[in-house]
Enzyme design. Structure first.
Site, PDB file in Angstrom:
ATOM      1  N   GLU A  52      -2.535  11.172   3.370  1.00 27.76           N
ATOM      2  CA  GLU A  52      -3.542  10.943   4.559  1.00 27.76           C
ATOM      3  C   GLU A  52      -3.643  12.341   5.308  1.00 27.76           C
ATOM      4  O   GLU A  52      -2.520  12.978   5.512  1.00 27.76           O
ATOM      5  CB  GLU A  52      -3.217   9.760   5.292  1.00 27.76           C
ATOM      6  CG  GLU A  52      -3.603   8.436   4.640  1.00 27.76           C
ATOM      7  CD  GLU A  52      -3.256   7.283   5.577  1.00 27.76           C
ATOM      8  OE1 GLU A  52      -4.439   6.641   6.080  1.00 27.76           O
ATOM      9  OE2 GLU A  52      -2.163   7.034   5.785  1.00 27.76           O
ATOM     10  N   GLU A 105       0.835  -1.064   0.007  1.00 30.43           N
ATOM     11  CA  GLU A 105       0.043  -0.072   0.242  1.00 30.43           C
ATOM     12  C   GLU A 105       0.937   1.005   0.041  1.00 30.43           C
ATOM     13  O   GLU A 105       1.835   1.369   0.647  1.00 30.43           O
ATOM     14  CB  GLU A 105      -0.894   0.071   1.268  1.00 30.43           C
ATOM     15  CG  GLU A 105      -1.824   1.138   1.482  1.00 30.43           C
ATOM     16  CD  GLU A 105      -2.536   1.204   2.605  1.00 30.43           C
ATOM     17  OE1 GLU A 105      -2.939   0.085   3.154  1.00 30.43           O
ATOM     18  OE2 GLU A 105      -2.913   2.449   3.196  1.00 30.43           O
TER      19      GLU A 105
END
Lengths: 266, 468
Positions: free
Chosen positions: A146, A141
């Protein structure tokens, strides 16, 4: 000053082969110029609450309704609403290019204006395209962006893989100097090649992750697909509180992907 | 000091150079000539007062003028810091403003920031800026109840709308003190690096009037209502929503029907005609939470004119008599609203959303030893569902009102009488003159009358309040 700098650069260049990359050839260009639903040739949706709130105890129910996702005036709007829906207290949307667009290496970027507030968790990220056969975290990932809505100036970029996932991900926070992520558009990007991932916001390179930085196998030499979502609550951000304003909307001006080209190999 | 001077010289040489360069290519005066502005200097106290700044303690209000000093032994950065010694209870309070004689343009900043710590964990009553005598504190901003710890930490007081601050003198003020026995006092506060900054992270403005409540008020033509609880809230980089009290002049007020109500820049609503108007507000184009739907039922019928000669009365509120000082017609308990109404030079008080409300007069109290009754005129358009009660209180000799907060009854050395009016005794639509005999425990103790309290559920007009 200038001659000195020139000298220094030249001196580094004498006997090493310099590798020069450029990212000029677009392989995906989503400008969100057509009102309505996003282009279904590129974007699919995750619907519902996943298992255990998408593995993070997230509180929202993802839908593909226009209340949660639509293109308007040249911008994709992903909106988190506070509403009772299918047993959840919030709704939102998660878009992904799984089985529609995937790529190994290159520059992946999006221009976005982010939401804010306690418990608000926008993300622009990628998963290894072999995830169905090779479950997370082995699939890998890459989190291009974020943000915890309660820290509106702080961006987080990470990679997850076998032995370094979840709370042990290889990660770096970057605080925008004298600016925030919810008041204007910013470009979030990675430049990814063999044995490195470079993390950018606007024109700032704030981190590089290489195989030496990860505490497990390097799983980033295969195609990945893209995801964009706006989560509410969950272990990463905590629940919204009474001061969190809803709806919260993540605005996406564009998503662009460029091919990785090593000029020395051309 | 030497170094500073050196830098100053260098800067002036530099600016001379720039001027020379610019001067050489100057053309005719363009259309974009800008008006002269005040310097955009945001410094307040870095390692000493910034230029033109001076210290003004609120001595008239009882502040301790000796509370302030500049120290070098405990600083956040640089060479010196501000120290305040907060007096213990009964020894005055800490209150002062730092104002400049060289006006500043603060419109390029978005917050006042400072580092602070205290000798014990404490809550500062008020910190802010915008104290200005000449403008009547037109752009006052107050951060209330700021918690400080024993470590140096940075604090942010956001500017509600920086574009308003082009000509400022009041750069920093604070007020802190022990307001009761046992409240924090007798400790030390330090401040350092006090300055205006462009943080770039002051965002998500959420202004509010009336604390964000949507209020409804019935009144009459001629009423004046003050918009209160004016705040601006920003989300800071820390994720904290920081609210400050903001002066009315930061807001733009709007009336949906100016034939009914008009609002000036001080947030004063004037009710001018019958009907309903919605009062709303905004700061810098952002609509404020909270509103007032004000409805005027029309003109007021005047109250009967009191017939007693002036020499026989002590008047609190009447155009017929000279009034003695009253501290407030709306003592701060309960939710009752009050508006001031003036029609053709005749003044009224209008009470609405009544549960209980007090009129207080403690500076000085009233000696009614020679008087037999309290008189007042009441008019209501409502029909009460229960009794309407009027209480008259003597505070005794201990210098304070003593009330059981659960029962409302007097305690300590206070004395009181109460009169109940039944709904039949207060018919709607006409003026009633009420006489409250000063009996009960007031019979022998009415030389320190300090308070009148109304309890009930009607909206009412009040006029001609006097002892005789």
């Amino acid at each position: 000053m200038l001659p000195l700098m020139l000298l220094l650069i030249m001196s580094c260049n004498t006997d090493e082969t310099q590798t020069v990359f450029n990212f000029s050839e677009l392989t995906l260009q989503e400008e969100f110029d057509t009102d309505g639903a996003p282009n279904s040739d590129v974007w699919g949706f995750d619907i519902g609450t996943g298992s255990n709130g998408w593995g993070n105890n997230e509180l929202q129910y993802y839908t593909d309704r226009t209340e949660n996702v639509q293109v308007q005036n040249g911008v994709l709007l992903i909106s988190a609403q506070r509403e009772d829906f299918e047993g959840s207290s919030y709704t939102s949307a998660r878009l992904l290019t799984k089985n529609k667009f995937e790529q190994k290496y290159g520059r992946f970027e999006a221009r976005m204006r982010l939401p804010y507030g306690q418990g608000i968790w926008p993300a622009f990220w990628m998963l290894g395209a072999d995830i169905d056969e090779n479950p997370w975290p082995a699939a890998g990932e890459i989190d291009i962006m974020e943000v915890r809505g309660q820290a509106p100036s702080v961006l987080i970029g990470s990679v997850h893989g076998p032995g370094y996932s979840g709370g042990s991900a290889i990660s770096k926070e970057y605080t925008l100097p004298n600016d925030r992520l919810d008041t204007g558009f910013h470009i979030f990007g990675i430049e990814w090649g063999p044995e490195y991932v470079n993390f950018y916001v606007d024109d700032v390179l704030y981190n590089q992750i290489t195989p030496e930085d990860v505490t497990g196998d390097w799983v980033f030499d295969k195609p990945f697909y893209l995801l964009m979502n706006l989560a509410v609550g969950g272990t990463f951000v905590g629940a919204p509180n009474e001061e969190t304003v809803f709806p919260q909307t993540m605005l996406v001006d564009y998503v662009r992907v460029y091919k990785y080209m090593n000029e020395n190999q051309n | 000091m030497k170094k500073k001077k050196y830098i100053d010289i260098r800067f002036s040489l530099l600016s001379a150079f720039i001027f020379a360069v610019f001067a050489s290519c100057e053309r005719d005066v363009s259309d974009e000539v800008e008006f002269a502005t005040f310097p955009a200097n945001g410094d307040v106290f870095i390692d000493g007062f910034s230029s033109g700044l001076d210290y003004f303690p609120f001595v008239d209000a009882g502040a301790d003028p000796e509370a302030f000093s500049v120290v070098t032994d405990d600083v956040f950065s640089g060479t010196s810091a501000i120290r305040f010694d907060v007096p213990s209870f009964g020894n005055g309070f800490l209150g002062a403003t730092f104002n400049t004689t060289a006006n500043r343009d603060l419109s390029g900043f978005d917050a006042l920031t400072f580092y602070a710590k205290a000798s014990q964990a404490a809550t500062i009553d008020a910190v802010g800026f915008g104290i200005s005598g000449p403008t009547n504190n037109k752009f006052l901003v107050t951060g209330n109840n700021i918690g400080v710890s024993t470590r140096w930490e940075k604090y942010v007081v956001p500017i509600p709308d920086p574009s308003k601050l082009t000509n400022e003198t009041g750069l920093f003020f604070l007020g802190e003190g022990a307001s009761f026995e046992g409240d924090e006092g007798g400790y030390v506060l330090w401040f350092d690096e006090v300055k205006f900054e462009k943080l770039g992270t002051i965002a998500q403005p959420t202004p509010a009037i009336f604390n964000g409540r949507d209020l409804v008020q019935q009144t009459f033509n001629g009423a004046n209502i003050l918009i209160n609880d004016l705040t601006q809230t920003f989300n800071l980089a820390s994720g904290v929503n920081q609210t400050v009290s903001a002066a009315p002049s930061y807001f733009t007020f709007t009336s949906s029907n100016t034939d009914v109500a008009q609002v000036n820049e001080l947030g004063e609503i004037s009710v001018v005609g019958s009907g309903t108007a919605m009062i709303t507000a905004s700061i810098a184009g952002v609509k404020a939470n909270g509103s007032l739907a004000v409805t005027s039922t029309g003109d007021i019928v005047s109250a009967p004119t009191p017939q007693f000669p002036e020499s026989e009365v002590i008047s609190l509120f009447s155009n017929q008599y000279t009034d003695v000082p009253v501290d407030t017609f709306r003592a701060d308990f309960g939710n009752t609203e009050i508006s001031e109404i003036t029609v053709n030079g005749d003044d009224f008080k209008f009470y609405s959303n009544l549960n209980f409300v007090g009129i207080q007069f403690q500076n000085p109290t009233i000696d009614a030893t020679e008087k037999g009754s309290l008189f007042l005129d009441i008019y209501t358009n409502d029909t009460a569902t229960g009794n309407f009660q009027i209480q008259v209180r003597d505070r005794g000799t201990n210098g304070q009102l003593d009330t059981d907060i659960f029962t409302g009854q007097p305690t300590e050395d206070d004395a009181e009488t109460r009169l109940n009016l039944t709904p039949a005794q207060l018919p709607a639509g006409q003026w009633i003159t009420v006489e409250v005999p000063l009996t009960g425990s007031l019979t022998n103790q009415k030389n320190n009358l300090a308070q009148i309290v109304f309890v009930g559920d009607i909206d009412f007009l009040l006029d001609n309040v006097y002892f005789r």
